[in-house]
Design an enzyme around this catalytic site. Structure first.
Site, mmCIF file in Angstrom:
data_model
loop_
_atom_site.group_PDB
_atom_site.id
_atom_site.type_symbol
_atom_site.label_atom_id
_atom_site.label_comp_id
_atom_site.label_asym_id
_atom_site.label_seq_id
_atom_site.Cartn_x
_atom_site.Cartn_y
_atom_site.Cartn_z
ATOM 1 N N THR A 11 -13.829 -3.067 0.348
ATOM 2 C CA THR A 11 -12.986 -4.265 0.315
ATOM 3 C C THR A 11 -12.365 -4.547 1.678
ATOM 4 O O THR A 11 -12.478 -5.661 2.216
ATOM 5 C CB THR A 11 -11.872 -4.074 -0.740
ATOM 6 O OG1 THR A 11 -12.486 -3.684 -1.961
ATOM 7 C CG2 THR A 11 -11.091 -5.344 -0.949
ATOM 8 N N LYS A 100 -3.906 5.691 4.179
ATOM 9 C CA LYS A 100 -2.619 6.425 4.150
ATOM 10 C C LYS A 100 -2.804 7.911 3.884
ATOM 11 O O LYS A 100 -2.031 8.736 4.363
ATOM 12 C CB LYS A 100 -1.674 5.826 3.136
ATOM 13 C CG LYS A 100 -2.085 6.031 1.693
ATOM 14 C CD LYS A 100 -2.155 4.764 0.946
ATOM 15 C CE LYS A 100 -3.280 4.805 -0.059
ATOM 16 N NZ LYS A 100 -3.663 3.528 -0.586
ATOM 17 N N GLU A 124 -1.298 0.453 11.006
ATOM 18 C CA GLU A 124 -0.415 -0.537 10.373
ATOM 19 C C GLU A 124 -0.766 -0.773 8.900
ATOM 20 O O GLU A 124 0.112 -0.889 8.045
ATOM 21 C CB GLU A 124 -0.517 -1.860 11.150
ATOM 22 C CG GLU A 124 0.335 -2.981 10.620
ATOM 23 C CD GLU A 124 1.825 -2.665 10.649
ATOM 24 O OE1 GLU A 124 2.389 -2.606 11.750
ATOM 25 O OE2 GLU A 124 2.414 -2.482 9.568
ATOM 26 N N GLY A 182 -8.676 -5.633 -13.147
ATOM 27 C CA GLY A 182 -9.099 -5.040 -11.873
ATOM 28 C C GLY A 182 -7.946 -4.766 -10.913
ATOM 29 O O GLY A 182 -8.157 -4.396 -9.765
ATOM 30 N N GLU A 185 -6.774 0.860 -10.998
ATOM 31 C CA GLU A 185 -8.020 1.637 -10.996
ATOM 32 C C GLU A 185 -8.283 2.181 -12.403
ATOM 33 O O GLU A 185 -7.351 2.366 -13.181
ATOM 34 C CB GLU A 185 -7.872 2.849 -10.066
ATOM 35 C CG GLU A 185 -7.440 2.519 -8.659
ATOM 36 C CD GLU A 185 -8.596 2.191 -7.749
ATOM 37 O OE1 GLU A 185 -9.749 2.423 -8.163
ATOM 38 O OE2 GLU A 185 -8.340 1.685 -6.654
ATOM 39 N N LYS A 200 2.963 6.970 1.519
ATOM 40 C CA LYS A 200 3.460 5.857 2.334
ATOM 41 C C LYS A 200 4.882 6.119 2.818
ATOM 42 O O LYS A 200 5.203 5.865 3.977
ATOM 43 C CB LYS A 200 3.378 4.554 1.540
ATOM 44 C CG LYS A 200 1.929 4.112 1.312
ATOM 45 C CD LYS A 200 1.851 2.977 0.309
ATOM 46 C CE LYS A 200 0.425 2.465 0.134
ATOM 47 N NZ LYS A 200 0.278 1.572 -1.030
HETATM 48 N N1 HSE Z 1 -3.325 1.142 -4.901
HETATM 49 C C1 HSE Z 1 -2.504 0.597 -3.879
HETATM 50 C C2 HSE Z 1 -1.497 -0.382 -4.495
HETATM 51 C C3 HSE Z 1 -3.364 -0.103 -2.851
HETATM 52 O O1 HSE Z 1 -1.609 -0.676 -5.681
HETATM 53 O O2 HSE Z 1 -0.576 -0.815 -3.815
HETATM 54 C C4 HSE Z 1 -2.722 -0.270 -1.530
HETATM 55 O O3 HSE Z 1 -2.454 0.951 -0.909
#
Ligand code: HSE
Length: 414
Positions: A11, A100, A124, A182, A185, A200
């Protein structure tokens, strides 16, 4: 002309290729020269894509091509992204990543190699997707002492919690809906258990302290225990439940945690809804500032990667100082932190109110119509003290079959 390679055509990687093409002239103007995509490394073929003629499967091609000065890593995970990124930096190439997991696990070493090789390791897009936060910390806020960073850093969980709040639905129902659409996950563990937010906030805490923060040291609680009943109380209290990653610096002490927190309507993060992310920074001169936007998604995240590519091109012969040093940052135990707590207890309030007040002192109580329980809100106390009081409360036998304290959620007002 600067030649680039993208490792991982998923993506984000395909979004980067798309922007490099669609914004070619603007990027060249900002970068001072054209950035041309030479290779796309992936296990798959993409015969119908615009990069079909540049797809390769052997990493060595990138590592050994001296023309390639910029490498984008959008593979995710640690293997093979870690050895590939390390090899690129050692080969004197700038690396830009959106990963990350890689930055949280190996950022210290990769930053060190970049400094030694006089190249750049930029990340970033690894926090807050397209929201500029890393660059704000090392550039715009470079003269500030950072006192706190608190963020809604995960779009999936924010989407789930927002839906639970607005529709009164259960966690399981909304998760399933998010998976069908979607947004979440099939294996949602990294998001709903808070692991994604943990990495993060570890990166942001390291940026704020200038030291290495081990993400494994951060107390992490996800949202799987949050129920529709919690949101009924939250509404009554004028709050909502958000999954927050927090890092606070108080003197020489650093506190960090990931947990669902009830926040009031006047909290700056209250209005951050749906898949959006929001990051609040408190610093000594500026005070509170907030950064808001798309924390995930193809073009928003790729936009942050492309901005890093431009900055690397602008600084191709020098390492831009950013990040943190090897010295580890000790984190305070969660028990020494302090906040208010919302507690739900099974049973009639009339039976328990005296004991609650005896132990917790002044509390505000809440009773919902038709519920076999009540809730109360404590004043601000140390977490370790709260736990002792909760144990003391539950130590007195409840009426047969009752579970005593059913739920505890931390509460923060602005
Ligand atoms: N799975 C993460 C979210 C994607 O839902 O924010 C971005 O790191």
């Amino acid at each position: 002309m600067m030649y680039a390679a993208i490792m991982g055509y998923g993506t984000i990687g395909s979004g980067v290729a798309e922007i490099l093409e669609s914004s070619r002239e603007r990027i060249a103007e900002s970068a001072g020269e054209e950035i041309r995509l030479k290779y796309v490394l992936d296990l798959r073929e993409f015969p119908d894509s615009p990069v079909a003629d540049r797809v390769i499967h052997d990493f060595k091609v990138i590592e050994e091509d001296e023309q390639v000065g910029l490498v984008v890593e959008t593979m995710g995970g640690l293997n093979p992204s870690y050895p590939f990124v390390k090899a690129c930096l050692n080969a004197g190439k700038h690396v830009i990543t959106s990963n990350k997991a890689l930055v949280a696990a190996h950022g210290t070493e990769l930053l060190q190699i970049a400094r030694k090789k006089k190249v750049n390791f930029f990340f970033e897009a690894s926090v807050g997707g397209g929201i500029p936060i890393i660059r704000n910390l090392y550039r715009c806020l470079m003269g500030e002492e950072i006192q706190e960073i608190t963020g809604i850093l995960n779009g999936t969980t924010n989407y789930i919690l927002t839906k639970m709040d607005r529709e009164g639905a259960s966690f399981e129902t909304v998760l399933k809906e998010a998976q069908d659409l979607g947004y979440a996950e099939r294996n949602p563990e990294a998001d709903v258990e808070g692991h994604d937010t943990c990495r993060k906030i570890a990166i942001l805490a390291a940026m704020a302290t200038g030291r290495e923060v081990n993400y494994e040291d951060i107390y992490t609680e996800g949202i799987t225990g949050i129920t529709d009943m919690d949101f009924r109380y939250a509404k009554r209290m004028g709050t909502s439940v958000k999954l927050l990653g927090t890092s606070r610096i108080v003197g020489d002490k650093v506190y960090a945690r990931v947990a669902p927190v009830m926040i009031g309507m006047d909290h700056p993060l209250y209005g951050v809804s749906g898949v959006y992310n929001g990051i609040l920074v408190k610093s000594d001169m500026l005070g509170t500032s907030m950064y808001y936007g798309s924390g995930a998604g193809k073009l928003p995240t790729a936009s942050a990667v492309v901005a890093d590519m431009i900055e690397a091109a602008q600084n191709k012969d020098r390492n831009v100082p950013l990040g943190w040093e090897k010295e580890p940052q000790m984190l305070e135990n969660i028990d020494s932190g302090e906040c208010c707590y919302f507690v739900r207890v099974e049973g009639e309030i009339s039976e328990y109110e005296e004991r609650v007040r005896e132990l917790f002192g002044q509390v505000e109580t809440f009773v919902l119509e038709g519920a076999d329980e009540f809730g109360f809100l404590t004043k601000s106390i140390r977490e370790g003290d709260f736990k002792k009081l909760a144990i003391a409360f539950d130590a007195v036998p409840q009426k047969e079959g009752r579970e005593g304290i059913r739920q505890m959620i931390r509460v923060e007002f602005a």
